[in-house]
Design a protein around this motif. Structure first.
Motif, PDB file in Angstrom:
ATOM      1  N   GLY A  71      -7.903   5.856 -19.030  1.00 40.94           N
ATOM      2  CA  GLY A  71      -8.687   6.267 -17.867  1.00 40.94           C
ATOM      3  C   GLY A  71      -8.825   5.230 -16.780  1.00 40.94           C
ATOM      4  N   PHE A  72      -8.070   4.148 -16.855  1.00 38.24           N
ATOM      5  CA  PHE A  72      -8.107   3.133 -15.809  1.00 38.24           C
ATOM      6  C   PHE A  72      -7.141   3.507 -14.690  1.00 38.24           C
ATOM      7  CE2 PHE A  72      -9.435   0.717 -19.575  1.00 38.24           C
ATOM      8  CZ  PHE A  72     -10.626   0.192 -19.101  1.00 38.24           C
ATOM      9  N   THR A  73      -7.433   3.042 -13.492  1.00 38.23           N
ATOM     10  CA  THR A  73      -6.575   3.302 -12.337  1.00 38.23           C
ATOM     11  C   THR A  73      -5.491   2.243 -12.280  1.00 38.23           C
ATOM     12  OG1 THR A  73      -8.448   4.214 -11.126  1.00 38.23           O
ATOM     13  CG2 THR A  73      -6.521   3.592  -9.832  1.00 38.23           C
ATOM     14  N   CYS A  74      -4.249   2.690 -12.286  1.00 38.12           N
ATOM     15  CA  CYS A  74      -3.106   1.781 -12.214  1.00 38.12           C
ATOM     16  C   CYS A  74      -2.386   2.014 -10.893  1.00 38.12           C
ATOM     17  CB  CYS A  74      -2.149   2.023 -13.379  1.00 38.12           C
ATOM     18  SG  CYS A  74      -2.899   1.730 -14.976  1.00 38.12           S
ATOM     19  N   ARG A  75      -1.961   0.917 -10.279  1.00 34.89           N
ATOM     20  CA  ARG A  75      -1.246   1.001  -9.014  1.00 34.89           C
ATOM     21  C   ARG A  75       0.135   0.398  -9.158  1.00 34.89           C
ATOM     22  NH1 ARG A  75      -5.058   1.201  -4.205  1.00 34.89           N
ATOM     23  NH2 ARG A  75      -7.055   1.630  -5.173  1.00 34.89           N
ATOM     24  N   ALA A  76       1.094   1.042  -8.528  1.00 30.16           N
ATOM     25  CA  ALA A  76       2.474   0.552  -8.555  1.00 30.16           C
ATOM     26  C   ALA A  76       2.616  -0.601  -7.571  1.00 30.16           C
ATOM     27  CB  ALA A  76       3.427   1.680  -8.201  1.00 30.16           C
ATOM     28  N   VAL A  77       3.799  -1.154  -7.538  1.00 32.76           N
ATOM     29  CA  VAL A  77       4.094  -2.243  -6.615  1.00 32.76           C
ATOM     30  C   VAL A  77       3.932  -1.731  -5.191  1.00 32.76           C
ATOM     31  CG1 VAL A  77       5.882  -3.858  -5.858  1.00 32.76           C
ATOM     32  CG2 VAL A  77       5.717  -3.217  -8.260  1.00 32.76           C
ATOM     33  N   PRO A  78       3.169  -2.416  -4.349  1.00 34.23           N
ATOM     34  CA  PRO A  78       3.029  -1.951  -2.970  1.00 34.23           C
ATOM     35  C   PRO A  78       4.360  -2.020  -2.228  1.00 34.23           C
ATOM     36  CG  PRO A  78       1.941  -4.076  -3.269  1.00 34.23           C
ATOM     37  CD  PRO A  78       2.413  -3.631  -4.610  1.00 34.23           C
ATOM     38  N   ALA A  79       4.613  -1.011  -1.427  1.00 33.33           N
ATOM     39  CA  ALA A  79       5.852  -0.966  -0.652  1.00 33.33           C
ATOM     40  C   ALA A  79       5.826  -2.043   0.424  1.00 33.33           C
ATOM     41  CB  ALA A  79       6.016   0.403  -0.002  1.00 33.33           C
ATOM     42  N   ALA A  80       6.961  -2.655   0.637  1.00 39.98           N
ATOM     43  CA  ALA A  80       7.059  -3.695   1.658  1.00 39.98           C
ATOM     44  C   ALA A  80       7.020  -3.060   3.037  1.00 39.98           C
ATOM     45  CB  ALA A  80       8.342  -4.486   1.478  1.00 39.98           C
ATOM     46  N   VAL A  81       6.221  -3.633   3.898  1.00 38.12           N
ATOM     47  CA  VAL A  81       6.111  -3.145   5.265  1.00 38.12           C
ATOM     48  C   VAL A  81       7.121  -3.897   6.115  1.00 38.12           C
ATOM     49  CG1 VAL A  81       4.571  -2.912   7.244  1.00 38.12           C
ATOM     50  CG2 VAL A  81       3.669  -2.688   4.930  1.00 38.12           C
ATOM     51  N   PRO A  82       8.011  -3.179   6.807  1.00 40.34           N
ATOM     52  CA  PRO A  82       8.994  -3.886   7.624  1.00 40.34           C
ATOM     53  C   PRO A  82       8.309  -4.638   8.767  1.00 40.34           C
ATOM     54  CG  PRO A  82       9.105  -1.521   8.022  1.00 40.34           C
ATOM     55  CD  PRO A  82       8.141  -1.742   6.889  1.00 40.34           C
ATOM     56  N   ALA A  83       8.777  -5.840   9.000  1.00 40.55           N
ATOM     57  CA  ALA A  83       8.205  -6.664  10.065  1.00 40.55           C
ATOM     58  C   ALA A  83       8.587  -6.089  11.424  1.00 40.55           C
ATOM     59  CB  ALA A  83       8.713  -8.090   9.941  1.00 40.55           C
TER      60      ALA A  83
END
Length: 101
Positions: A71-83
Motif C-alpha cells: 500500500g505504499f506509493t511508488c514512483r518511477a524514474v522521473p522523465a528528463a526535461v529537455p533543456a
C-alpha cells in the motif's frame, strides 16, 4: 504479507516497514522511489533496510512490487526535461530583461 525479494521469502507488514524505516535518513533520490510516511526513499535503500541484504542482491522491481502490494506509493524514474535552447540574442535579452524581437 509474504513477499519474495532476492529469492528469500519475507513476511512484511505496512506497520513493520514504517517502524523499520522510522530512524532511516532518506538518501537523495536518483531513480525509483517509495513514499513512506512523509518521506521519499530510494527503492534500493528501502530494500536494504527491510531485508538486511546488500543492494546488489535484489532488483528495484522486486522491492517496488512488494511496497506497492503493502500500500505504499511508488514512483518511477522521473522523465528528463529537455533543456530549453536559447539563441545568443535571446539569452542576452533574458539577462537584460528585455524582449528580443
Amino acid at each position: 504479507m509474504r513477499c519474495v525479494i532476492a529469492r528469500f521469502p519475507f513476511d512484511l507488514t505496512k506497520v513493520g516497514v514504517l517502524e523499520t524505516m522510522k530512524g532511516a535518513k532518506p538518501e537523495p533520490v536518483t531513480g525509483e522511489s517509495v513514499t513512506i510516511g512523509r518521506r521519499h526513499y530510494p527503492v534500493k535503500q528501502v530494500g536494504q533496510v527491510i531485508t538486511r541484504q546488500d543492494r546488489r542482491d535484489f532488483s528495484a522491481g522486486e522491492v517496488t512490487r512488494a511496497m506497492t502490494r503493502l500500500g505504499f506509493t511508488c514512483r518511477a524514474v522521473p522523465a528528463a526535461v529537455p533543456a530549453l535552447t536559447l539563441s545568443p540574442l535571446q539569452r542576452a535579452s533574458a539577462i537584460l530583461g528585455t524582449n528580443a524581437a
